[in-house]
Design a protein around this motif. Structure first.
Motif, PDB file in Angstrom:
ATOM      1  N   GLN A 253       0.771  -1.240   0.034  1.00  0.00           N
ATOM      2  CA  GLN A 253       0.078  -0.039   0.184  1.00  0.00           C
ATOM      3  C   GLN A 253       0.867   1.216   0.072  1.00  0.00           C
ATOM      4  OE1 GLN A 253      -3.456   0.066  -0.100  1.00  0.00           O
ATOM      5  NE2 GLN A 253      -3.170  -2.356  -0.561  1.00  0.00           N
ATOM      6  N   PRO A 254       0.180   2.137  -0.596  1.00  0.00           N
ATOM      7  CA  PRO A 254       1.346   3.522  -0.776  1.00  0.00           C
ATOM      8  C   PRO A 254       1.304   4.128   0.762  1.00  0.00           C
ATOM      9  CG  PRO A 254      -1.047   4.033  -1.534  1.00  0.00           C
ATOM     10  CD  PRO A 254      -0.853   2.464  -1.315  1.00  0.00           C
ATOM     11  N   ALA A 255       2.454   4.824   1.167  1.00  0.00           N
ATOM     12  CA  ALA A 255       2.586   5.236   2.418  1.00  0.00           C
ATOM     13  C   ALA A 255       3.541   6.931   2.468  1.00  0.00           C
ATOM     14  CB  ALA A 255       3.362   4.306   3.210  1.00  0.00           C
ATOM     15  N   SER A 256       2.968   7.525   3.255  1.00  0.00           N
ATOM     16  CA  SER A 256       3.705   8.912   3.367  1.00  0.00           C
ATOM     17  C   SER A 256       4.674   8.905   4.438  1.00  0.00           C
ATOM     18  CB  SER A 256       2.442  10.063   3.283  1.00  0.00           C
ATOM     19  OG  SER A 256       1.778  10.136   2.107  1.00  0.00           O
ATOM     20  N   VAL A 257       5.787   9.328   4.339  1.00  0.00           N
ATOM     21  CA  VAL A 257       6.954   9.276   5.382  1.00  0.00           C
ATOM     22  C   VAL A 257       7.249  10.879   5.415  1.00  0.00           C
ATOM     23  CG1 VAL A 257       9.084   8.574   6.248  1.00  0.00           C
ATOM     24  CG2 VAL A 257       7.616   7.057   4.494  1.00  0.00           C
ATOM     25  N   LEU A 258       7.215  11.266   6.808  1.00  0.00           N
ATOM     26  CA  LEU A 258       7.676  12.774   7.090  1.00  0.00           C
ATOM     27  C   LEU A 258       9.281  12.501   7.539  1.00  0.00           C
ATOM     28  CD1 LEU A 258       4.704  13.891   9.384  1.00  0.00           C
ATOM     29  CD2 LEU A 258       4.817  13.908   6.810  1.00  0.00           C
ATOM     30  N   MET A 259       9.968  13.695   6.709  1.00  0.00           N
ATOM     31  CA  MET A 259      11.308  13.658   7.084  1.00  0.00           C
ATOM     32  C   MET A 259      11.445  14.952   7.962  1.00  0.00           C
ATOM     33  SD  MET A 259      14.953  14.052   5.033  1.00  0.00           S
ATOM     34  CE  MET A 259      14.677  15.565   4.556  1.00  0.00           C
ATOM     35  N   VAL A 260      11.656  14.987   9.267  1.00  0.00           N
ATOM     36  CA  VAL A 260      12.188  16.247  10.024  1.00  0.00           C
ATOM     37  C   VAL A 260      13.473  16.358  10.502  1.00  0.00           C
ATOM     38  CG1 VAL A 260      11.089  17.813  12.058  1.00  0.00           C
ATOM     39  CG2 VAL A 260       9.654  16.379  10.891  1.00  0.00           C
ATOM     40  N   ILE A 261      14.173  17.550  10.385  1.00  0.00           N
ATOM     41  CA  ILE A 261      15.449  18.045  11.033  1.00  0.00           C
ATOM     42  C   ILE A 261      15.048  18.959  12.241  1.00  0.00           C
ATOM     43  CG2 ILE A 261      17.576  18.699  10.848  1.00  0.00           C
ATOM     44  CD1 ILE A 261      17.686  17.497   7.930  1.00  0.00           C
ATOM     45  N   THR A 262      15.742  18.670  13.474  1.00  0.00           N
ATOM     46  CA  THR A 262      15.496  19.314  14.669  1.00  0.00           C
ATOM     47  C   THR A 262      16.587  19.640  15.370  1.00  0.00           C
ATOM     48  OG1 THR A 262      13.884  20.276  16.280  1.00  0.00           O
ATOM     49  CG2 THR A 262      14.133  17.982  15.941  1.00  0.00           C
ATOM     50  N   ARG A 263      16.666  20.362  16.398  1.00  0.00           N
ATOM     51  CA  ARG A 263      17.681  20.277  17.309  1.00  0.00           C
ATOM     52  C   ARG A 263      17.443  19.367  18.444  1.00  0.00           C
ATOM     53  NH1 ARG A 263      21.883  23.367  15.299  1.00  0.00           N
ATOM     54  NH2 ARG A 263      21.276  25.386  15.050  1.00  0.00           N
ATOM     55  N   LYS A 264      18.697  18.866  18.865  1.00  0.00           N
ATOM     56  CA  LYS A 264      18.803  17.534  19.796  1.00  0.00           C
ATOM     57  C   LYS A 264      17.767  17.740  21.065  1.00  0.00           C
ATOM     58  CE  LYS A 264      21.525  13.874  21.578  1.00  0.00           C
ATOM     59  NZ  LYS A 264      22.923  13.409  21.652  1.00  0.00           N
ATOM     60  N   THR A 265      18.114  19.341  21.493  1.00  0.00           N
ATOM     61  CA  THR A 265      17.182  19.660  22.593  1.00  0.00           C
ATOM     62  C   THR A 265      15.949  19.796  22.418  1.00  0.00           C
ATOM     63  OG1 THR A 265      17.677  22.001  22.003  1.00  0.00           O
ATOM     64  CG2 THR A 265      19.395  20.935  23.380  1.00  0.00           C
TER      65      THR A 265
END
Length: 305
Positions: A253-265
């Protein structure tokens, strides 16, 4: 527009860390530096020289000098410093006086070298904590911004030059110890040398702390509620979100994946927020060594001649 609980918690966390940083910074001065007539760089160093010469508590001159510098910076370069910097300056001014009043001046004396190291370390840690949350103790940072507006000079070089000048200038002014005895010139020369040590240690600790607090992480988030999570990350954490189109090999099945970059804090708070939206969300987290762009670090380009 309603303010989300995540945004409120983020703001509270930032101000709490700024407060803790300022407390550490001013306690370092009250315990290790002022009882030994030691001098650092920046406005705090100028305030220390004034206190040793006149007896006027550091907090008063610290507040007045920073206020004047802030007014000048607003006139010349606009409101470059925000509410957090104003808060940090006011709090530091109060704490410098309060802690000197409640902490005995004779608590640690006659150990100039270790006091320089410990005091410089605490000052650096406090400044680093404040800067990492968007605050600043002002001072020579303001002067550096004003000069770099008109001259192509490194702010770090400007601050270092001013710190050396401030410490060296202490030799030109009378200085009295906690017992009211005038300090001889040879002892003042030693204090100036210790001042260079304080500035070096303080700057090194600031760099170490900021290097740790600026570590970033990359998240891949797989969830049926990806749209709601993407909106939450964008609005509450002010971070960019990239939607990657994929296909679950098991389900076909098709799927949507979110990619997020943030500070470790920010990671723990972000994870809790994601789990509130979707307790069954699948997450993959990895550390990244360098992130450049809006909201993160910037690539320094070559200066034009």
């Amino acid at each position: 527009m309603a303010v989300s609980s995540s945004t409120i918690l983020r703001g509270v966390k930032e101000y709490l860390l700024i407060t803790l940083g300022i407390v550490i910074y001013t306690v370092g001065w009250a315990i290790f530096l002022t009882p030994n007539n030691l001098i650092g760089g920046g406005v705090s160093g100028i305030s220390a020289i004034i206190q040793y010469a006149t007896g006027l508590k550091m907090g008063y001159s610290y507040f007045v000098i920073n206020t004047v510098l802030l007014i000048i910076s607003v006139i010349i370069i606009g409101p470059a410093f925000g509410a957090k910097t104003v808060y940090a300056i006011i709090l530091a001014s109060v704490c410098l006086n309060v802690f000197q009043s409640i902490i005995p001046e004779t608590i640690i004396q006659d150990f100039a070298l270790p006091c320089s190291i410990f005091g410089g370390s605490m000052a650096g840690l406090g400044i680093g904590m404040s800067i990492s949350q968007g605050g600043s103790t002002g001072g020579t940072d303001i002067v550096a911004l004003i000069i770099t507006k008109f001259r192509n000079i490194s702010p770090g070089r400007i601050i270092l030059t001013m710190d050396v000048f401030i410490i060296a200038s202490s030799l030109l002014f009378p200085s009295f110890d906690v017992d009211g005895q005038r300090i001889p010139f040879d002892s003042k020369f030693s204090i100036a040398v210790y001042g260079m040590i304080i500035v070096t240690v303080c700057g090194h600790v600031v760099d170490l702390y900021l290097a740790g607090s600026k570590q970033s992480v990359q998240l891949f988030i797989l969830s049926r509620h990806y749209e709601e999570i993407a909106d939450m990350v964008s609005k509450d954490f002010h971070r960019g979100v990239t939607v990657l189109n994929g296909e679950g090999w098991y389900t076909k099945q098709p799927a949507s994946v979110l990619m997020v970059i943030t500070r470790k804090t920010d990671l723990n708070l972000l994870l809790r927020s994601i789990k509130r939206v979707d307790p069954d969300a699948f997450l993959s987290i990895s550390s990244v060594s360098g992130v450049y762009g809006q909201g993160f670090d910037s690539i320094k380009g070559a200066k034009k001649s």
